[in-house]
Every structure is written in C-alpha cells, then in structure tokens.
Design a protein around this motif. Structure first.
Motif, PDB file in Angstrom:
ATOM      1  N   SER A  25       0.850   4.307   1.721  1.00  0.00           N
ATOM      2  CA  SER A  25       0.102   4.743   2.903  1.00  0.00           C
ATOM      3  C   SER A  25      -0.474   6.144   2.746  1.00  0.00           C
ATOM      4  CB  SER A  25       1.007   4.685   4.141  1.00  0.00           C
ATOM      5  OG  SER A  25       1.432   3.373   4.386  1.00  0.00           O
ATOM      6  N   GLU A  69      -7.425   8.568   0.122  1.00  0.00           N
ATOM      7  CA  GLU A  69      -8.645   7.932  -0.375  1.00  0.00           C
ATOM      8  C   GLU A  69      -9.648   7.728   0.757  1.00  0.00           C
ATOM      9  OE1 GLU A  69      -9.655   6.968  -3.517  1.00  0.00           O
ATOM     10  OE2 GLU A  69      -7.956   8.149  -4.211  1.00  0.00           O
ATOM     11  N   LEU A  70      -9.168   7.230   1.895  1.00  0.00           N
ATOM     12  CA  LEU A  70     -10.062   6.990   3.030  1.00  0.00           C
ATOM     13  C   LEU A  70     -10.668   8.296   3.538  1.00  0.00           C
ATOM     14  CD1 LEU A  70      -7.983   4.306   4.978  1.00  0.00           C
ATOM     15  CD2 LEU A  70     -10.098   3.931   3.694  1.00  0.00           C
ATOM     16  N   TRP A 125       0.849  -1.190   0.000  1.00  0.00           N
ATOM     17  CA  TRP A 125       0.000   0.000   0.000  1.00  0.00           C
ATOM     18  C   TRP A 125       0.883   1.238   0.000  1.00  0.00           C
ATOM     19  CZ3 TRP A 125      -5.119  -0.251  -0.691  1.00  0.00           C
ATOM     20  CH2 TRP A 125      -5.802  -1.412  -0.325  1.00  0.00           C
ATOM     21  N   LEU A 160      -3.396   5.982   0.291  1.00  0.00           N
ATOM     22  CA  LEU A 160      -4.492   5.259   0.928  1.00  0.00           C
ATOM     23  C   LEU A 160      -5.198   6.149   1.940  1.00  0.00           C
ATOM     24  CD1 LEU A 160      -6.137   2.737   1.575  1.00  0.00           C
ATOM     25  CD2 LEU A 160      -4.266   1.982   3.062  1.00  0.00           C
TER      26      LEU A 160
END
Length: 332
Positions: free
Chosen positions: A110, A116-117, A108, A113
């Motif tokens: 990080s 995106e979250l 990933w 990610l």
C-alpha cells in the motif's frame, strides 16, 4: 508446491488477427461489466495493445475476452494474438481459469502503491487509466498525507476532564478531519441524511443495545427494549441503514442474545429472520468475534459462557464489494 527445473513451452511470435476470426469461449466464467470494458479500452488507447489475446489452435480465446470487447468498443479491425497450440483440451480449460485466478492472488504494498499514484498525479497523469477509481486514488493520497503528519505530543493526546455540562447536543454535527460524527437517534432518517448528505456507505457496522440485559444511562433518553418488542424497535434502525448503504455495500450486525433462567433468549434469532423474511435483506453469512485470549468458554451453573459473539452479514444485492484476501490476516 515444488516446481521441476524444466524449460516450459514458449510462444515464438505474435500475430495480428481480424476480430471476426476470434471465437469467444461460451462457458467463460469470467465476467466483464460495461464499466470495466470502458476502462480496458481507455488503457489500450493510452498505452497501446500491450497484452495480446491468447488463443488455441482452433481460434478459440483462452485469455482476453475483455480485451476483445474493448477492441470492438474502440472500432479496431485487428488485434495481436499469441497461439498456444501446445495445450491439450484439459490444459486449455484449466489455463483459462488460472490466467484470471493467479493474478487475483497477488497483493499490493500500500505504501509503495500510494507513492506511485502520487508521483503519477504530480506528473499530471490520469491514474484512473491504471484501473483505480478516483476515490481509491484520493484515499491512497490521503494515507500519504497522514503518514507525513508529525506525531502528536502527549499533551495534544491527553483526554480532557468531562465537563459538568455537556457540550454536544442532539443534532450537533462534528467535522473531524475527513470524518463526520453526529449526535442523535440512529433511527432518525432525517438525522442520518444530514450526516451522509449525498454520500453512500460501503460498509455499515452496528452493535446495538442489548434488550434488557444491561442498564443504560437514563439521561441518554434510551430505555431498555423488552425482547418481545425488540424486532419492532429495530425496524427503523434497519431502514435507516438501508437509506444510506450503497447498492453493493455490506451491513454487519453484532449482537448476542442474553440468557434468562439458564437459557438463551431467542429475540436475536427473531431479529436475524426479520431482516431476511420481513425487510428483504440478503443474509450473506455469519462470523464469530472471538473475545478471549485463548478462546476457551467460561462456565455457568448449567451452560458454557461463550467466548465469542456473532456478527451477521447482510446486503441488499447479490454482488457486493468484498475482497477478503486484501483485508484478512491470520489470528495471532
């Protein structure tokens, strides 16, 4: 590994099959907990059945055992399948492993990610449907907030002079952003309970005092423990760790036995064995902490001075949270 430029076999259609037609592979080594099946079911309910189950020419499942369980949980009558009738028996068994294993080898980014979250959360979407639990999501969002904070000035980072009279007293609990720090004896389970409240630790790392190898500040209230009494003294430390360690957590103990009269003392061996034989811990593994730049040991009159220290890995349960590929890296 080089890959020849060939046109691989490709599925030409997706079929809908009734659930009772599908035959699970009895020797499937991949496991699916009830929690994970619930997550898969929630994902299917939200996004649709986007990933067909892969089967062989005899209706046997090659990939998708978890999706079948989720379909049953949702009360579905039929599911989409792709028939891989070009695989021979050996290829079928190998691909069953490859389908799971190859996805585990991905990593990933990080930072991306976390972005995106965050954007999913800002849009009001439940990101747990993507397979992340609430704590993981909170941790990623917190990392974005930390990265957005301006760097501290040198004045803010300056270490103040040590006061003549100590400010912190035994029992004081300090809240440092998301962190908690308490002053006291780590063998005091009541003190540890105050520190953790109702939380559990996924990892506990401790490097306890050596036996009588070093002198410690007498004002701390700690006196060196004779090697022959060390295991009995440490019993309360291990019990305190157990009281706050999550069932699937890990406990790492860094301690190196000192030498007396030209030989290593055995109290650390006794301590490791006591964890296993007396206190019921699982002895998972032993690691080496390299302490010198070149890894070359120094020398004493009759032995080498090790350039490393052992780190012992214990757990209470067989299945633990352990994802070495996500945190490991090659040494420089």
């Amino acid at each position: 590994m080089p890959v020849d430029r060939v046109t691989p076999a490709m599925a030409r259609r997706i079929e809908l099959w009734p659930l009772e037609r599908l035959v699970p592979y009895q020797r499937n080594p991949r496991t699916h907990s009830e929690e994970q099946v619930t997550q898969i079911a929630a994902s299917i309910a939200e996004f649709g059945f986007c990933n067909p189950i892969l089967v062989d020419s005899r209706d046997g499942i090659i990939a998708g055992h978890g999706r079948l369980l989720a379909a049953k949980k949702l009360g579905l009558d039929e599911v989409p399948v792709i028939v891989l009738d070009h695989l021979d028996e050996t290829q079928r068994r190998a691909y069953l492993l490859a389908d799971n294993r190859l996805s585990e080898l991905a990593g990933w980014d990080s930072e991306l990610l976390a972005l995106e979250l965050k954007e999913l959360a800002d849009a009001g979407f439940d990101a747990t449907l993507a397979g992340f639990d609430s704590k993981e999501i909170d941790d990623f969002l917190a990392s974005l907030e930390r990265d957005a904070e301006p760097e501290s000035s040198e004045a803010e980072d300056a270490v103040p002079e040590v006061p003549a009279e100590a400010v912190t007293r035994p029992g004081d609990l300090w809240l440092i952003g998301p962190h908690r720090l308490i002053c006291g004896d780590c063998r005091d389970r009541g003190l540890i309970a105050r520190l953790f409240e109702d939380r559990k630790a996924n990892v506990v790392i401790t490097s306890p005092p050596y036996a009588t190898q070093r002198q410690y500040d007498l004002s701390s209230g700690f006196a060196p423990v004779p090697p022959e009494k060390y295991v009995a003294w440490f019993k309360d430390v291990a019990a305190a760790i157990e009281s706050v360690l999550a069932p699937d957590g890990s406990y790492l103990l860094n301690i190196k036995a000192h030498a007396e009269e030209g030989e290593r003392h055995t109290y650390v061996m006794d301590l490791v064995l006591a964890h296993k034989r007396q206190w019921g811990w699982r002895f998972v593994d032993e690691f080496c902490w390299r302490k010198t730049d070149d890894g070359v040991p120094g020398g004493w009159s009759n032995r080498f001075k090790n350039a490393w220290e052992p780190v012992y890995h214990f757990s209470r349960e067989r299945k633990i949270k352990f994802r070495p590929r996500e945190v490991g890296h090659w040494s420089d």
